[in-house]
Design an enzyme around this catalytic site. Sequence first.
Site, PDB file in Angstrom:
ATOM      1  N   TYR A  51       0.828  -1.205   0.000  1.00  0.00           N
ATOM      2  CA  TYR A  51       0.000   0.000   0.000  1.00  0.00           C
ATOM      3  C   TYR A  51       0.869   1.265   0.000  1.00  0.00           C
ATOM      4  O   TYR A  51       0.385   2.354  -0.285  1.00  0.00           O
ATOM      5  CB  TYR A  51      -0.834   0.063   1.289  1.00  0.00           C
ATOM      6  CG  TYR A  51      -2.080  -0.780   1.336  1.00  0.00           C
ATOM      7  CD1 TYR A  51      -2.362  -1.752   0.374  1.00  0.00           C
ATOM      8  CD2 TYR A  51      -2.999  -0.596   2.368  1.00  0.00           C
ATOM      9  CE1 TYR A  51      -3.522  -2.522   0.460  1.00  0.00           C
ATOM     10  CE2 TYR A  51      -4.160  -1.351   2.453  1.00  0.00           C
ATOM     11  CZ  TYR A  51      -4.411  -2.308   1.496  1.00  0.00           C
ATOM     12  OH  TYR A  51      -5.557  -3.052   1.588  1.00  0.00           O
ATOM     13  N   GLY A  52       2.137   1.101   0.393  1.00  0.00           N
ATOM     14  CA  GLY A  52       2.979   2.239   0.734  1.00  0.00           C
ATOM     15  C   GLY A  52       3.215   3.253  -0.367  1.00  0.00           C
ATOM     16  O   GLY A  52       3.583   4.392  -0.085  1.00  0.00           O
ATOM     17  N   CYS A  82      -1.124  -1.516  10.526  1.00  0.00           N
ATOM     18  CA  CYS A  82      -0.477  -1.009   9.320  1.00  0.00           C
ATOM     19  C   CYS A  82      -0.371   0.513   9.450  1.00  0.00           C
ATOM     20  O   CYS A  82      -1.381   1.194   9.662  1.00  0.00           O
ATOM     21  CB  CYS A  82      -1.355  -1.373   8.124  1.00  0.00           C
ATOM     22  SG  CYS A  82      -0.793  -0.702   6.554  1.00  0.00           S
ATOM     23  N   THR A  84       0.580   2.649   7.107  1.00  0.00           N
ATOM     24  CA  THR A  84       0.092   3.333   5.907  1.00  0.00           C
ATOM     25  C   THR A  84      -1.429   3.509   5.998  1.00  0.00           C
ATOM     26  O   THR A  84      -1.965   4.589   5.732  1.00  0.00           O
ATOM     27  CB  THR A  84       0.488   2.541   4.644  1.00  0.00           C
ATOM     28  OG1 THR A  84       1.877   2.224   4.737  1.00  0.00           O
ATOM     29  CG2 THR A  84       0.234   3.347   3.395  1.00  0.00           C
ATOM     30  N   CYS A 201       6.637   1.049  10.172  1.00  0.00           N
ATOM     31  CA  CYS A 201       5.960   0.186   9.197  1.00  0.00           C
ATOM     32  C   CYS A 201       6.021  -1.201   9.802  1.00  0.00           C
ATOM     33  O   CYS A 201       7.085  -1.641  10.255  1.00  0.00           O
ATOM     34  CB  CYS A 201       6.681   0.212   7.856  1.00  0.00           C
ATOM     35  SG  CYS A 201       6.053  -1.047   6.707  1.00  0.00           S
ATOM     36  N   THR A 202       4.875  -1.862   9.835  1.00  0.00           N
ATOM     37  CA  THR A 202       4.822  -3.134  10.570  1.00  0.00           C
ATOM     38  C   THR A 202       5.572  -4.262   9.860  1.00  0.00           C
ATOM     39  O   THR A 202       5.764  -5.330  10.438  1.00  0.00           O
ATOM     40  CB  THR A 202       3.357  -3.537  10.833  1.00  0.00           C
ATOM     41  OG1 THR A 202       2.657  -3.582   9.580  1.00  0.00           O
ATOM     42  CG2 THR A 202       2.699  -2.545  11.749  1.00  0.00           C
ATOM     43  N   HIS A 203       5.990  -4.026   8.647  1.00  0.00           N
ATOM     44  CA  HIS A 203       6.839  -5.024   7.967  1.00  0.00           C
ATOM     45  C   HIS A 203       8.295  -4.951   8.443  1.00  0.00           C
ATOM     46  O   HIS A 203       9.034  -5.925   8.321  1.00  0.00           O
ATOM     47  CB  HIS A 203       6.842  -4.775   6.454  1.00  0.00           C
ATOM     48  CG  HIS A 203       5.611  -5.247   5.737  1.00  0.00           C
ATOM     49  ND1 HIS A 203       4.372  -4.720   5.958  1.00  0.00           N
ATOM     50  CD2 HIS A 203       5.449  -6.201   4.774  1.00  0.00           C
ATOM     51  CE1 HIS A 203       3.494  -5.319   5.159  1.00  0.00           C
ATOM     52  NE2 HIS A 203       4.130  -6.224   4.434  1.00  0.00           N
TER      53      HIS A 203
HETATM   54  N1  DGL Z   1       2.857  -2.799   6.873  1.00  0.00           N
HETATM   55  C1  DGL Z   1       2.339  -1.605   6.393  1.00  0.00           C
HETATM   56  C2  DGL Z   1       2.740  -0.396   7.179  1.00  0.00           C
HETATM   57  O1  DGL Z   1       2.892  -0.511   8.375  1.00  0.00           O
HETATM   58  C3  DGL Z   1       2.215  -1.358   4.933  1.00  0.00           C
HETATM   59  C4  DGL Z   1       3.259  -1.754   4.021  1.00  0.00           C
HETATM   60  C5  DGL Z   1       2.814  -1.570   2.594  1.00  0.00           C
HETATM   61  O2  DGL Z   1       1.835  -2.222   2.226  1.00  0.00           O
HETATM   62  O3  DGL Z   1       3.455  -0.798   1.878  1.00  0.00           O
HETATM   63  O4  DGL Z   1       2.892   0.673   6.657  1.00  0.00           O
END
Ligand code: DGL
Length: 284
Positions: A51-52, A82, A84, A201-203
């Site tokens: 989504y970023g 998330c 974003t 960002c949770t990733h």
């Molecule tokens: N994990 C998400 C966040 O915390 C979004 C990452 C993405 O989809 O770009 O922003």
Amino acid sequence: MAEEETKKLSISGPIGVFDSGYGGLTILRQIQDAMPDYDYIFLGDNARAPYGTRSFDTVYHFTLQGVKFLFEQGCPLVILGCNTASAKALRTIQQCDLQHIDPTRRVLGVIRPTVEALGSITLNGHIGIFGTPGTIQSRSYDIEVAKLYPEFKVTGHGCPMWVPLVENRESGNPGADYFVKQEIDRLLTADPDIDTIVLGCTHYPLLYDKIREYTPHNIEIVTQGGITAESLVDYLYRHPEMDARCTRGGQHRYFTTEDADKFADMATMFMGRPIEAAKAVIDR
Ligand code: DGL
């Protein structure tokens, strides 16, 4: 009270956690550790991640579809795991959509609790934020920090390659080192006095070891799982009426908009135990 309202008030069910992909699992895991008795449903919109780099409208539209899906599964409370989505969709969903869908349900994000925690972490008030380009452009962290700690200096830096590295399972690859080191160098060039870096960002916790390796040791690196879990425990303590609607039974269900087996494989790795997943269709 109208019959429809009475019905809505009686809705109880699992706590929902939403993310664009796998990253929200880093939040869910810590929430489950902190509150193991509750039921949970996770939804990852992997088919449309990342989504970023998407526009405000698109992130809002996709996030709302995810929230509605989790509401349909009976969740009285949904956490946007998330940044974003928290940056680009949360406020509109809270202020505009909930009143039409069901004013008794709640949607919470990860940015506010993270910012609240910063006051007890930084020593000099120089904060660095790593996030998706969307989160950084939204300036959500700058705005929230300015409300709570106007004396702090915030430097945001977008890392467009980090989520694709995680989503494509390349985070352990030596090639990832180049992109990790490059972004850390850029952030610390923008403000060499930073003493606290938020992985906004949770990733990014999935790149933690590499980020730690290239970050000077005097700098604190903040991840959001534990902070979000603590904040949720506190929220439910302060809102017993919502706590009573969150069912207990220790049941965990996982949905993805992509291939269920692929998701289950990856989620098993993230969660450290066997995970089964089902496919969800949310773009209706
Ligand atoms: N994990 C998400 C966040 O915390 C979004 C990452 C993405 O989809 O770009 O922003």
